[in-house]
Design a protein around this motif. Structure first.
Motif, short mmCIF file in Angstrom:
data_model
loop_
_atom_site.label_atom_id
_atom_site.label_comp_id
_atom_site.label_asym_id
_atom_site.label_seq_id
_atom_site.Cartn_x
_atom_site.Cartn_y
_atom_site.Cartn_z
N PRO A 184 9.55 6.07 -4.41
CA PRO A 184 9.94 5.86 -5.98
C PRO A 184 8.49 5.74 -6.82
N GLU A 185 8.59 6.12 -7.91
CA GLU A 185 7.11 6.02 -8.82
C GLU A 185 7.46 5.17 -10.14
N ALA B 186 8.33 0.40 -9.16
CA ALA B 186 7.49 0.53 -7.86
C ALA B 186 6.44 -0.29 -7.96
N ARG B 187 5.72 -0.34 -8.91
CA ARG B 187 4.40 -0.87 -9.29
C ARG B 187 4.82 -2.48 -9.25
N LEU B 188 5.83 -3.00 -9.48
CA LEU B 188 6.13 -4.28 -9.59
C LEU B 188 6.47 -4.91 -8.26
N ALA B 189 7.37 -3.87 -7.54
CA ALA B 189 7.93 -4.16 -6.06
C ALA B 189 6.46 -4.39 -5.03
N ALA B 190 5.34 -3.28 -5.43
CA ALA B 190 4.16 -3.42 -4.73
C ALA B 190 3.46 -4.87 -5.00
N THR B 191 3.37 -5.22 -6.26
CA THR B 191 2.78 -6.25 -6.54
C THR B 191 3.33 -7.63 -5.83
N TRP B 192 4.90 -7.64 -5.84
CA TRP B 192 5.54 -8.49 -5.21
C TRP B 192 5.10 -8.61 -3.58
N PHE B 193 5.04 -7.53 -3.13
CA PHE B 193 4.67 -7.48 -1.67
C PHE B 193 3.31 -8.08 -1.17
N ARG C 14 0.91 -1.21 -0.07
CA ARG C 14 0.19 -0.13 -0.06
C ARG C 14 0.81 1.24 -0.09
N LEU C 15 2.09 1.16 0.65
CA LEU C 15 2.85 2.45 0.73
C LEU C 15 3.31 2.69 -0.90
N LEU C 16 3.79 1.72 -1.32
CA LEU C 16 4.44 1.86 -2.61
C LEU C 16 3.46 2.42 -3.67
N ARG C 17 2.09 1.96 -3.53
CA ARG C 17 0.91 2.16 -4.40
C ARG C 17 0.26 3.35 -4.20
N ARG C 18 0.28 3.85 -2.98
CA ARG C 18 -0.52 5.01 -2.51
C ARG C 18 0.23 6.17 -2.39
N GLY C 19 1.52 5.85 -2.19
CA GLY C 19 2.64 7.03 -1.81
C GLY C 19 2.16 8.15 -0.73
N THR C 20 2.19 9.35 -1.10
CA THR C 20 1.96 10.25 -0.06
C THR C 20 0.72 10.21 0.69
#
Length: 469
Positions: free
Chosen positions: A310-311, A315-322, A78-84
């Protein structure tokens, strides 16, 4: 009821999967307990997002560890997807939010880095060697009698009264009898003052070891060791524990390759004046933190984000892995809870190792490492005030701020408050006050001015307060 399970059950578990390296039988109670403890004790709480953001802010990178809490991977996704948007809510989760009053500017805002601020404050407080100092209730130029029951006669031109016209409330506070008498009605305020400054950057041995561990060679060695551990666990019948080790080791590699940057204004002052920021959990608190000195440091800790996410596609691939790693971890832990046997014991050993590694090697030194790595130092002193007006007034005089709007949520605007502020500025009062209000104004203004003089002397700011009331 038999105390021990049968040898076949101990070696194969409830699902009948045999271990290549047999282990001795386990008592039923120990097998059931070891299977359920990791699942119960390592669930993520509502503060997990709050803790994760503080961890990233101080480390400057993502970190997973050996055995993250169940739900931590979901938080990273959620951190990498939603950011700020994620950061806006995470810093105030779990009832740990802080309010910041910028005394110089008059602005009020929530603390932007709640967990990092808490860790840094605790670390700086642990370095402080000076005891708690009680603030005076009277101006230092006023002599006291030998019994310290009340100040001797002293004129108050602004109020048209002298000390000999009433019994001073300040004198009550200073005397032992007055302390005992007012103990039930006074609400003492504790103020921790941090004078921030830049110092030479120091790199400890632990920092160099961390740099080696984060290198490509260190990551390769770490992955190899964890694969060997997973193979050993499989041979011992710990299939769920082995799955968890593989999942977390791959997730750690993904986390280390997610680039976390520091903002352009990180630890930089974009104003000409120093900081004077008051922090507390709410307006009616009894313990307060005042950050003065280098405004770039104070603004970074309290107001600005300490890292930039990161954007883009990585970042989206890392979020998917997590997100998938969270499912794998859930499956592994629930499998162990159903399997029982030695698999639960191995998972409990992993959890204990993770706690020891995080708690003793990193948990207590994370803020200390950040201070040394960024070259941040602070002189810390703690003071006890007899009341809130004395503390707020001392901060106002000490800061030299021309605005008093910052204190409106703490001390509600009132004609008596405005008269008190005029006294602090040394202005002559035009309004007439009765004996009770005049006594209050004299006591509150004297306490504020005397305390501000102590702060100036303690932190070598300005000169002795000579404002006459």
């Amino acid at each position: 009821m038999p105390i021990f399970s049968s040898p076949s059950e101990a070696r194969m578990g409830s699902l009948g999967i045999a271990a290549l390296i047999p282990c001795p039988p386990l008592p039923n109670i120990l097998a059931e307990w070891a299977a359920i403890l990791p699942l119960v004790c390592n669930l993520a709480s509502q503060r997990d997002d709050y803790i994760t953001t503080g961890d990233i802010a101080l480390r400057g990178r993502l970190s997973v560890g050996i055995f993250p809490r169940l739900g931590t991977f979901s938080g990273l996704a959620r951190l990498l997807r939603r950011g700020t948007k994620y950061l806006d809510h995470a810093s105030s989760k779990g009832g740990s939010s802080r309010i910041v009053w910028d005394v110089k500017w008059g602005s009020i805002f929530p603390c932007a880095n709640g967990a990092a601020f808490t860790a840094i404050s605790k670390c700086l407080m642990s370095r402080g060697k000076t005891p708690l100092q009680r603030m005076p209730g009277a101006l230092p130029s006023e002599p006291h009698d030998t019994n310290c029951k009340r100040p001797v006669a002293h004129s108050c031109p602004a109020l048209g009264l002298g000390y000999n016209s009433f019994k001073s409330e300040v004198g009550d506070y200073d005397s032992p009898e007055g302390c005992a008498k007012d103990e039930g009605i006074r609400r003492h305020q504790i103020l921790h003052v941090y004078q921030l400054y830049q110092k030479p950057i120091r790199y400890s041995l632990r920092h160099r070891v961390d740099q080696l561990r984060l290198s490509a060679l260190g990551q390769t060695i770490r992955l190899f060791l964890f694969i060997c551990l997973a193979v050993l666990l499989c041979l011992l019948g710990g299939y769920g524990s082995a799955t968890l080790v593989v999942c977390t080791s791959l997730s750690e590699i993904v986390a280390l390759n997610v680039t976390i940057r520091r903002p352009a204004a990180y630890l930089r002052n974009n104003e000409t004046h120093d900081a004077c920021m008051l922090v507390a959990s709410h307006e009616n608190a009894t313990e307060w933190h005042l950050y003065i000195g280098d405004r770039g440091i104070a603004d970074t800790i309290l107001n600005k984000p300490m890292f930039v996410l990161p954007e883009g596609r990585p970042a989206r691939l890392a979020a998917t892995w997590f997100w998938f790693a969270n499912l794998f971890q859930f499956a592994a832990m629930t499998f162990v809870a159903a399997q029982k046997g030695w698999d639960g014991v191995w998972m409990l050993v992993l959890l204990t190792t993770h706690w020891a590694f995080r708690g003793f090697l990193y948990g207590r030194t994370l803020a200390h490492d950040w201070l040394e790595r960024e070259g941040v130092g602070a002189e810390v002193r703690s003071f006890e005030f007899g009341g809130r007006y004395a503390m707020i007034g001392a901060i106002q005089v000490f800061s030299g701020s021309a605005s008093a709007s910052w204190m409106d949520n703490i001390l509600v605007p009132h004609p008596r408050r405005e008269a008190w502020l005029k006294c602090l500025r040394g202005e002559k009062l035009t309004d007439k006050f009765g004996p009770h209000d005049a006594k209050w104004l004299k006591s509150a203004s004297d306490g504020s001015l005397a305390s501000a003089d102590v702060l100036r002397r303690a932190f070598r700011v300005g000169v002795t307060c000579k404002t006459s009331l």
